[in-house]
Design an enzyme around this catalytic site. Structure first.
Site, PDB file in Angstrom:
ATOM      1  N   PHE A 131       1.027  -1.296   0.114  1.00  0.00           N
ATOM      2  CA  PHE A 131       0.025   0.216   0.062  1.00  0.00           C
ATOM      3  C   PHE A 131       0.905   1.311  -0.046  1.00  0.00           C
ATOM      4  O   PHE A 131       1.744   1.417   0.911  1.00  0.00           O
ATOM      5  CB  PHE A 131      -1.026   0.015   1.075  1.00  0.00           C
ATOM      6  CG  PHE A 131      -1.925   1.150   1.256  1.00  0.00           C
ATOM      7  CD1 PHE A 131      -3.108   1.143   0.577  1.00  0.00           C
ATOM      8  CD2 PHE A 131      -1.696   2.617   1.590  1.00  0.00           C
ATOM      9  CE1 PHE A 131      -3.993   2.153   0.579  1.00  0.00           C
ATOM     10  CE2 PHE A 131      -2.419   3.559   1.493  1.00  0.00           C
ATOM     11  CZ  PHE A 131      -3.877   3.382   1.074  1.00  0.00           C
ATOM     12  N   ASP A 216       8.978   2.542   1.384  1.00  0.00           N
ATOM     13  CA  ASP A 216       7.968   3.269   1.999  1.00  0.00           C
ATOM     14  C   ASP A 216       7.951   3.018   3.450  1.00  0.00           C
ATOM     15  O   ASP A 216       7.262   2.216   3.911  1.00  0.00           O
ATOM     16  CB  ASP A 216       6.756   2.743   1.267  1.00  0.00           C
ATOM     17  CG  ASP A 216       5.515   3.720   1.625  1.00  0.00           C
ATOM     18  OD1 ASP A 216       5.599   4.564   2.514  1.00  0.00           O
ATOM     19  OD2 ASP A 216       4.560   3.676   0.721  1.00  0.00           O
ATOM     20  N   LYS A 244       2.916  10.724   7.582  1.00  0.00           N
ATOM     21  CA  LYS A 244       2.111  10.273   8.845  1.00  0.00           C
ATOM     22  C   LYS A 244       2.584  11.241  10.088  1.00  0.00           C
ATOM     23  O   LYS A 244       2.152  12.146  10.311  1.00  0.00           O
ATOM     24  CB  LYS A 244       2.077   8.845   9.103  1.00  0.00           C
ATOM     25  CG  LYS A 244       1.321   8.358   8.121  1.00  0.00           C
ATOM     26  CD  LYS A 244       0.634   6.955   8.627  1.00  0.00           C
ATOM     27  CE  LYS A 244       0.007   6.022   7.508  1.00  0.00           C
ATOM     28  NZ  LYS A 244      -1.422   6.399   7.631  1.00  0.00           N
TER      29      LYS A 244
HETATM   30  C1  LIG Z   1       2.741   2.626   3.573  1.00  0.00           C
HETATM   31  C2  LIG Z   1       2.221   3.782   3.137  1.00  0.00           C
HETATM   32  N1  LIG Z   1       2.373   4.485   2.166  1.00  0.00           N
HETATM   33  C3  LIG Z   1       1.646   5.570   1.658  1.00  0.00           C
HETATM   34  C4  LIG Z   1       0.524   5.942   2.422  1.00  0.00           C
HETATM   35  C5  LIG Z   1      -0.370   6.926   1.772  1.00  0.00           C
HETATM   36  O1  LIG Z   1      -0.247   8.170   2.811  1.00  0.00           O
HETATM   37  P1  LIG Z   1      -1.508   9.031   2.988  1.00  0.00           P
HETATM   38  O2  LIG Z   1      -2.653   8.651   3.560  1.00  0.00           O
HETATM   39  O3  LIG Z   1      -0.875  10.242   3.643  1.00  0.00           O
HETATM   40  O4  LIG Z   1      -1.372   9.883   1.405  1.00  0.00           O
HETATM   41  C6  LIG Z   1       0.093   5.165   3.722  1.00  0.00           C
HETATM   42  C7  LIG Z   1      -1.171   5.323   4.208  1.00  0.00           C
HETATM   43  O5  LIG Z   1      -1.517   4.544   5.150  1.00  0.00           O
HETATM   44  C8  LIG Z   1       0.953   3.947   3.933  1.00  0.00           C
HETATM   45  O6  LIG Z   1       0.587   3.238   5.127  1.00  0.00           O
END
Ligand SMILES: Cc1ncc(COP(=O)(O)O)c(C=O)c1O
Length: 382
Positions: A131, A216, A244
């Site tokens: 994700f 990520d 986050k």
């Molecule tokens: C691993 C990861 N990458 C990217 C995102 C996307 O972040 P955002 O909701 O701030 O766009 C999330 C969101 O949960 C995430 O867990």
């Protein structure tokens, strides 16, 4: 009208709503509009690592807004400069520069673009169950028809391979591959911790083939897994995406980049990226994380929480797993109904897929609060 009716009436219904109106938070506690108290085991999906209602952040943003709230990146600014230096000094040695943005998806967008621009190639390999966010570039890297299909066609050039399977990744690589994007612990995908050996093989392969590794850490960053960045326990990337909890709840994302990343001036910018307000909040947040040893706290309390969860005897549980204070309880049945029952017992938890209860408490949670959450979980699951 009450907040539920107003939101239901006026907002696009894209969030799977819970029947709760949250109005206040302090530390690892949340409060609803009826004054009911909850132990927060969700941290607003991994945002509130330093806990809710931090005076350090409140004071920092109040002062900064009165001084200078916004400052486009074409102008230099002392607060942004300080944060850039701080982040680079705290991050793995390979990472030398930072790009500031406003969210996790935006950090991933940046990383994908930087990888293509730096390599002059278009293909990127991502993992099944990964994700990475829901804007178009990030969405192409995110796994799952439910997210992608309504918005087809996807950005081309993305391929998905099974997570934690080096052979499949190796087979997917070709001369057009610019980068590999992975999570060290798949969060939304079910709290799955990758093997260190897998990441070491991926790192070696990327080095041999001149491919960039994007990690990520939007969810695993800032102490969550027991080190400031989870990659300290695995391998170093060329591109590290964070967001986050970076600015203690103020929207902010960043891409930390190695010297291999080269991007033309003007090619990728953001009006709010690196605004002094978010930078001040991030500086205050990082100070709390480092001063209070929150990564170490996540490691020891997470170890305790995991052990206690694994000791629950229940036919409903398939597996309990995690790293630091990022924990998943995989059930043999749908987890959704338990989320509601746990809230009724005063504990807020998250889902990760259909069958996994995900726990991401603020890293300031106390042992007593964990014990309270544990007794609710035991009652509900045993
Ligand atoms: C691993 C990861 N990458 C990217 C995102 C996307 O972040 P955002 O909701 O701030 O766009 C999330 C969101 O949960 C995430 O867990």
């Amino acid at each position: 009208m009450n907040p539920k009716d107003l939101e239901n009436l006026y907002e696009l219904p894209v969030y799977p709503r819970r029947d709760l109106v949250l109005v206040r938070g302090k530390g690892a506690r949340l409060y609803d509009d009826q004054g009911r108290e909850y132990i927060d085991c969700g941290s607003n999906v991994g945002v509130s690592n330093i806990g809710h209602g931090r005076e350090e952040v409140a004071k920092a943003i109040y002062e900064q807004y009165l001084t200078l709230g916004n400052c486009y990146g074409m102008f230099y600014n002392p607060v942004r400069a300080l944060l850039a230096e701080k982040l680079i000094s705290l991050s793995p040695a390979r990472l030398k520069r930072v790009f500031f943005c406003n969210s996790g998806a935006e950090a991933v967008e940046g990383a994908l673009k930087f990888a293509r621009a730096s390599k002059g190639k278009g293909e990127i390999i991502a993992a099944m169950r990964g994700f990475h966010g829901k804007t178009f570039g990030a969405l192409a890297a995110t796994w799952g028809a439910e997210y992608q299909e309504p918005f087809a066609p996807m950005m081309p050039g993305l391929k998905h391979v099974p997570y934690n399977n080096f052979q499949k990744l190796n087979e997917a690589i070709n001369d057009a591959t610019a980068a590999v994007i992975l999570e060290l612990v798949q969060g939304e995908g079910g709290v799955r911790v990758g093997d260190k050996g897998y990441f070491e093989e991926v790192r070696d392969l990327c080095d041999k083939k001149g491919i960039l590794l994007i990690l990520d850490e939007v969810q695993t960053g800032f102490g969550r897994t027991g080190t400031l960045f989870a990659c300290e326990q695995f391998v170093e990337p060329e591109l590290l995406c964070v967001a986050k909890s970076l600015a203690g709840g103020i929207p902010m994302g960043a891409v930390l980049c190695s010297d291999a990343i080269k991007v033309p001036v003007k090619s990728h910018t953001s009006t709010f990226g690196g605004n002094p307000l978010a930078c001040r909040a991030a500086l205050a947040t990082l100070e709390v994380i480092v001063r209070d040893g929150l990564p170490e706290r996540a490691r020891s309390l997470g170890g305790y929480f995991l052990k206690e969860l694994q000791a629950i005897k229940s036919d409903r549980i398939r597996e309990v797993r995690g790293l630091g204070l990022m924990l998943g309880i995989e059930l043999k049945e749908k987890a959704g109904p338990y989320v509601q029952t746990l809230a009724e017992k005063g504990v807020i938890v998250l889902l990760a897929g259909a069958t996994v209860i995900r726990l991401l408490p603020p890293l300031v949670i106390t042992r007593e609060e964990i014990d309270k959450a544990l007794s609710a979980l035991k009652e509900v699951l045993a």
